[in-house]
Design a protein around this motif. Structure first.
Motif: not given
Length: 406
Positions: A51-77
């Motif tokens: 549902g995200y357009t290219e303008d909304e995500v280019v330059g940002r990490p795809p971690a924005m797609l992950r759940t808050e729990e995964d981001r808090d745990a640092g899983l994407p990195e």
């Protein structure tokens, strides 16, 4: 001289072709990440899936797609670091659509390296497996809720899946069963034959009971055997045909059937008792309708008693038999003939006038079988037969003695 390809003449044309091919993928979202994990290329399929357009995500990490729990745990990195160090990585995880809804995705991360082996970026491929996971969850739920032990077997004869009932029935843990040949649950003496049955089912898979008319046995972990019934069903899957076997322990039912059979046998014996009224004289009162099974029991019981008592006369009292037909008469004749072979004279009593008339009307020939209308008359005849036999034996003995004296 070799003509340069279109891609060599215009590298940008080759890149456009590649992007067109990536955009054509409808069930996979392809994302190009830079060396630090930021989005540098966002395909149309990625936009359709998230549902995200290219303008909304280019330059940002795809971690924005992950759940808050995964981001808090640092899983994407951690995942990017693992791929940078060890190479491609695949796993399943929950992602978040731009409308806030979660979906389960299969995620593949692959490093992009230059000629020196340095990581210059990453390619991330997403596949929505929510429906597949939901179907699998439903299937597993149904499998676990089944009242019977369920064993799913592949075309190679190895167990692919079992439910809790199968663990309880056979005494194995799930990990001990999956991947092993199904013959581990079959008693050793039947295993070679079972392989042929299994191959025969796979050659013509259809819903049916296994071993119809046969007594099947299962083998528990402790080595004990028990009677079972098996129903087979083919399952069409992406990996090929699987066989679902519903297995039921029928120990209790078999014991009940055997107990009922013993009771029926005892009732049959009680309904046709063999009574020794005098020395060498037996009476068998027959009550009720004779069928093949009962007639067989009658003959066996009478002959066994003749052998035990050395009886010379057997009286078959049919006053309690409601009707005499050809089949009943044949049963009686067979019993009499068998008794004759053992040296016993048979007498039939209880022949009522209507019974005699019916036998004549049916053309039933009882041969030389002696008969009397009442049991009392039959007993008197039996005494006469014994006396006659005794006299004959005495005369023969005197003749033999006389012959020897000469």
């Amino acid at each position: 001289m070799t003509t340069p390809s279109v891609d060599e003449q215009d590298p940008r044309a080759g890149l456009r072709d590649l992007e067109t091919m990536l955009d054509a993928l409808t069930d996979h979202a392809v994302i190009k990440l830079g060396p630090d994990g930021e989005v540098v290329r966002w395909s149309r399929s990625a936009q359709a899936m998230t549902g995200y357009t290219e303008d909304e995500v280019v330059g940002r990490p795809p971690a924005m797609l992950r759940t808050e729990e995964d981001r808090d745990a640092g899983l994407p990195e951690q995942e990017l670091e693992t791929v940078r160090r060890d190479g491609p990585l695949s796993f399943q995880g929950w992602l978040v659509h731009n409308n806030g809804e979660r979906f389960l995705a299969h995620i593949s991360l692959t490093p992009v390296v230059d000629g020196d082996g340095a990581v210059t970026g990453f390619v991330e491929v997403l596949r929505d497996v929510t429906e597949t996971a939901r179907a699998e969850s439903l299937f597993h739920g149904l499998l676990e809720s089944a009242p019977d032990a369920m064993v799913i077997v592949g075309t190679d004869g190895r167990i692919a899946l079992v439910n809790r009932q199968a663990e309880l029935l056979f005494g194995f843990d799930r990990a001990e069963l999956v991947g092993r040949e199904i013959e581990m649950l079959v008693p050793p003496r039947f295993r070679d034959r079972h392989v042929g049955h299994r191959n025969g089912f796979l050659a013509n898979p259809k819903v049916r009971p296994m071993g119809a008319g046969l007594e099947l046995s299962g083998l528990r972990r402790d080595g004990t055997e028990f009677p079972i019934e098996i129903s087979l069903s083919p399952l069409q899957t992406a990996e090929g045909v699987l066989v679902a076997a519903a297995i039921r322990d029928v120990t209790e039912r078999r014991e009940t059937e055997q107990r009922l059979q013993r009771q029926r046998d005892e009732i049959l014996e009680l309904s046709t008792p063999v009574i020794q009224v005098w020395d060498k004289v037996l009476v068998m009162p027959i009550i009720g309708t004779l069928d093949t099974l009962r007639a067989t029991r009658l003959t066996e019981g009478l002959l066994e008693k003749i052998a035990q008592s050395q009886a010379e006369v057997a009286i078959l009292d049919i006053s309690g038999v409601p009707t005499i037909d050809t089949q009943v008469a044949q049963h009686l004749l067979k019993t009499v003939q068998a008794a004759v072979l053992m040296g016993t004279v048979s007498i039939m009593s209880g022949v009522r006038p209507e019974t005699a008339q019916s036998m004549v009307h049916l053309g039933i020939d009882m041969g030389r079988l002696r008969s009397r209308s009442t049991l009392q008359d039959a007993l008197q005849l039996a005494l006469a037969v014994l006396a006659e036999r005794a006299g004959t034996a005495e005369a023969a003995a005197r003749a033999l003695t006389s012959g020897e004296s000469r």
